[in-house]
Design an enzyme around this catalytic site. Structure first.
Site, mmCIF file in Angstrom:
data_model
loop_
_atom_site.group_PDB
_atom_site.id
_atom_site.type_symbol
_atom_site.label_atom_id
_atom_site.label_comp_id
_atom_site.label_asym_id
_atom_site.label_seq_id
_atom_site.Cartn_x
_atom_site.Cartn_y
_atom_site.Cartn_z
ATOM 1 C CB CYS A 1 -1.119 0.127 1.417
ATOM 2 S SG CYS A 1 -2.091 1.632 1.284
ATOM 3 C CB CYS B 1 -0.582 2.533 4.198
ATOM 4 S SG CYS B 1 -1.966 2.913 4.388
#
Length: 188
Positions: free
Chosen positions: A146, A149
């Site tokens: 991700c 993130c």
């Protein structure tokens, strides 16, 4: 503490026994596994950080045998709070990484204005230092791919004064454990 702990009572696992299960084509992984889980191979990380990252990323890598072996080895280095936090980071980031990767990839800014409506209370009440939990979250996010993130957790760590070398060490552990998990799964 030795680089390769004595055999654990629960699983009989050592880093050597895990590495011995890797085939010859994964020789680099064998060598890296023995290195990245040591203070010399993970500059900037202490033993609790090394083994917390190892446990969180082994769980995130989704190979139960490897995760259980790392859990048993990590128990020799971690108190209950760090073991729980590592598991919590793997759990919460497993959810968050899918959701925030969607926000990143969908290329529709309206989704980012909408409330997530996902419970994430463990991020504030994990029982260990905030920077250590950020490090776990970053490492799990790297395993789960991700970008949003990864960027967020890396920025928080750097703002807290965490050195790039420390961050790199955590991600190197994540990379090695993810690769080992994949090879072991294939060879099973």
């Amino acid at each position: 503490m030795s680089a390769i702990p004595a055999t654990t009572r629960e699983t009989g696992a050592t880093l050597e026994s895990i590495a011995d299960r890797l085939p010859d084509y994964a020789r680099d992984l064998k060598l890296n596994l023995g290195s990245v889980l040591t203070p010399q191979g993970a500059p900037g990380l202490d033993a609790k950080q090394i083994w917390s990252v190892a446990l969180a990323t082994a769980i995130a890598a989704r190979n139960v045998q490897l995760a259980r072996a790392i859990e048993a080895l990590a128990a020799e280095h971690l108190d209950e709070a760090h073991r729980r936090a590592a598991k919590a980071a793997a759990a919460i980031m497993g959810m968050n990484n899918v959701y925030y990767r969607f926000l990143h990839l969908v290329e529709d800014p309206e989704y980012q204005t909408m409330p997530a409506r996902l419970r994430m209370q463990v991020i504030a009440s994990h029982g260990i230092g905030r920077d250590d939990f950020e490090l776990l979250s970053l490492a799990v996010s790297a395993v789960n791919g991700c970008g949003l993130c990864i960027t967020s957790h890396e920025k928080k760590l750097r703002a807290a004064g965490i050195a790039r070398e420390t961050i790199q060490s955590a991600v190197r552990i994540a990379a090695v454990l993810h690769a080992v998990a994949g090879v072991l799964e294939f060879e099973t």
